[in-house]
Design a protein around this motif. Sequence first.
Motif, PDB file in Angstrom:
ATOM      1  N   GLU A   1     -16.566  18.792 -35.785  1.00  0.00           N
ATOM      2  CA  GLU A   1     -15.598  17.882 -35.156  1.00  0.00           C
ATOM      3  C   GLU A   1     -15.926  17.685 -33.679  1.00  0.00           C
ATOM      4  O   GLU A   1     -15.769  16.582 -33.142  1.00  0.00           O
ATOM      5  CB  GLU A   1     -14.188  18.428 -35.330  1.00  0.00           C
TER       6      GLU A   1
ATOM      7  N   ALA B   1      -4.098   9.282 -35.130  1.00  0.00           N
ATOM      8  CA  ALA B   1      -4.342  10.710 -34.924  1.00  0.00           C
ATOM      9  C   ALA B   1      -3.269  11.304 -34.012  1.00  0.00           C
ATOM     10  O   ALA B   1      -2.746  12.405 -34.261  1.00  0.00           O
ATOM     11  CB  ALA B   1      -5.732  10.923 -34.334  1.00  0.00           C
TER      12      ALA B   1
ATOM     13  N   TYR C   1     -11.406   7.122 -36.126  1.00  0.00           N
ATOM     14  CA  TYR C   1     -11.737   6.477 -37.393  1.00  0.00           C
ATOM     15  C   TYR C   1     -11.098   5.094 -37.427  1.00  0.00           C
ATOM     16  O   TYR C   1      -9.919   4.917 -37.119  1.00  0.00           O
ATOM     17  CB  TYR C   1     -11.244   7.304 -38.580  1.00  0.00           C
TER      18      TYR C   1
ATOM     19  N   ASP D   1      -7.811   9.011 -46.947  1.00  0.00           N
ATOM     20  CA  ASP D   1      -7.650  10.341 -46.369  1.00  0.00           C
ATOM     21  C   ASP D   1      -8.237  10.456 -44.972  1.00  0.00           C
ATOM     22  O   ASP D   1      -8.086  11.491 -44.321  1.00  0.00           O
ATOM     23  CB  ASP D   1      -8.325  11.386 -47.278  1.00  0.00           C
ATOM     24  N   GLN D   2      -8.913   9.419 -44.500  1.00  0.00           N
ATOM     25  CA  GLN D   2      -9.618   9.525 -43.219  1.00  0.00           C
ATOM     26  C   GLN D   2      -8.947   8.744 -42.092  1.00  0.00           C
ATOM     27  O   GLN D   2      -9.375   8.857 -40.946  1.00  0.00           O
ATOM     28  CB  GLN D   2     -11.062   9.019 -43.385  1.00  0.00           C
TER      29      GLN D   2
ATOM     30  N   GLU E   1      -7.860  10.557 -38.949  1.00  0.00           N
ATOM     31  CA  GLU E   1      -8.852  11.280 -38.166  1.00  0.00           C
ATOM     32  C   GLU E   1      -9.121  10.541 -36.861  1.00  0.00           C
ATOM     33  O   GLU E   1      -8.971   9.314 -36.781  1.00  0.00           O
ATOM     34  CB  GLU E   1     -10.160  11.421 -38.960  1.00  0.00           C
ATOM     35  N   ARG E   2      -9.570  11.285 -35.873  1.00  0.00           N
ATOM     36  CA  ARG E   2      -9.794  10.715 -34.555  1.00  0.00           C
ATOM     37  C   ARG E   2     -10.991   9.765 -34.564  1.00  0.00           C
ATOM     38  O   ARG E   2     -12.024  10.070 -35.152  1.00  0.00           O
ATOM     39  CB  ARG E   2     -10.028  11.828 -33.535  1.00  0.00           C
TER      40      ARG E   2
ATOM     41  N   GLU F   1     -18.854  15.309 -33.519  1.00  0.00           N
ATOM     42  CA  GLU F   1     -18.402  13.946 -33.824  1.00  0.00           C
ATOM     43  C   GLU F   1     -17.539  13.393 -32.693  1.00  0.00           C
ATOM     44  O   GLU F   1     -17.636  12.212 -32.338  1.00  0.00           O
ATOM     45  CB  GLU F   1     -17.621  13.952 -35.143  1.00  0.00           C
TER      46      GLU F   1
END
Length: 608
Positions: free
Chosen positions: A377, A568, A550, A543-544, A547-548, A380
């Motif tokens: 993470e 997020a 995304y 599901d994503q 996320e940060r 990324e």
Amino acid sequence: MNRKVGFFKSIHVKLVVINILLIFIALQIIGVYFVQQLEKQLVTNFSNSLNDRVNLLVYNVEQEISNNSHEHEEAITGNLKNLLFDFASSDIDEVRIIDNKNKILATSNVYNQSLVGKRTTDILVKRTLLSAAKSEKVFINKENGHRVRVIVAPVKVNGNSTAVVYLMASMEGIYRQIAQVNKIFITGTIIATIITVVIGIVMARTITRPISDMRKQANELAKGNFSRTVKIYGHDEIGQLSMTFNTLTKKLQEARATTDGERRKLSSVLKNMRDGVIATDRKGRIILVNEPALQMLDVPRETIIEQDLLSVLGLTDEYSIEDIYNDPHSITVDYSTQYDTYFIKISFSIIQNDSGFNSGIISVLYDVTDQEVIDRERREFVANVSHELRTPLTTMRSYLEALSEGAWKEPSIAPNFIDVVQNETERMIRLVTDLLQLSKMDSRDYRLYKEWINFPEYFNRIIDRFEMTKPENINFVRNFNSSPLFIFVDDDKITQVLDNIISNAVKYSPQGGTINFILRNKDNFIELEIRDQGVGIPREEMDQIFERFYRVDKARSRKLGGTGLGLAIAKEMVEAHGGNIWAKSEEGNGTSILFTLPIENDDEVDWE
């Protein structure tokens, strides 16, 4: 394992049988040799005796024929007949005198007197007359089955063969003697075998009794009983072996006590370790494993023992046991599945004996899933932040370079360039603000300043603010009543949550689209839903979206000024209030963002 020894597998029986076989074989060899030599000697003696008697008879016949050659043939025949009767004995069946014309002149057998004067066709007689040499033959009498020895000797007068002496003698007397000797040997063999059995039993018992006692001692040692000792029956080699066995028992007892103590210590250490430990033998087969290792690998103890270490760890394609021995090191193995992320770090070390020989491998397993996830993470996150900052900075540099090169003098383009730089600057400010917000929430050093608010009234106020600035072709629909409903929350944080969700709904709504605002009152919580009619979200990306950085449509979201951090941040703040947030969407049919907030009772609120 204490198994009863079968009767025929007992060393006691084996010793007795071996002694019997040795004596029996020895007697048989001696008997066969003795009988063969005896038979040979008896036959030789018998043959020599017959030859001596034949020679004597030949001499007498020669004298009779030579001295009475002038007499009539009948007189000579009578004299020869008397001579044969005097020569006859019990071991000679018949004696004949045959002239050179194959005519029988005389016979000693009273029953064969009718043959006198007749010619014989015996081949042996003809051969002797022709060769003038003695001939012998042994044949079986077809009438009684007796072995008969035949001797044919020439009778020479003046150097010429004038007749032969034909003698037949039975050899059954010799073979009756040999049969009697065989009976004596068989009787002796039986007696010797019986004596050997008795002696063998006594001797075998003397040898096997202490061995049997040591066997019982070994079985007791296998059961863990070290109190028993072996009885010493003498001071020979077996007695010394018994004393050595007792000494070994004492040393085993001491070694086992030491081993049990060390094992308890090791077991206690392994049991209380949080890390997994696996030990193998020299060939890489697992001999020891603790409970954390079983839990990490999700395997039962019964199936992992004696299995190959690399096979259990799933490393057979990348490594061999020799590779581990040559270069023990640490590796991180990805055991992640479609639904779970799971990483294990495995450290290998070599077990060596006093001589430096590799005798096994120790593997220590660490669950490094959290660390790997954090590292991934972080990588990324840094990549995303770098990309998000690089894009507006690149745009700003391009426009500022154009302005510095004289574009500011052009009234038609200078204001547009300045607007772009200002927009990109505001975009960077929003990105940095969001990053600071997330960083503050990750560090858990922020506080929620909660207060009681009438949520329907508060929700209407938020919607009113967006309704004043929304595009005219987007409709807002409120699907809730305005009945008072008080909840205890941090209104600034919930405002930020609603701002992020509603902003996304407005950005991605098509012209003429409708945004629905729904509020549901559940038993212990309220549920809010903000539904748009945009392009929707693909099922595989549902599901994503929290996320940060995304974005479902990256190009459009950047064009609209999005940072990819809104949902997020909303997730972090909702969960900080004890609620949940999720999404529902069908591609092409819009998206619904839902979240819940708990309803607290009055007596649970601290009014300090």
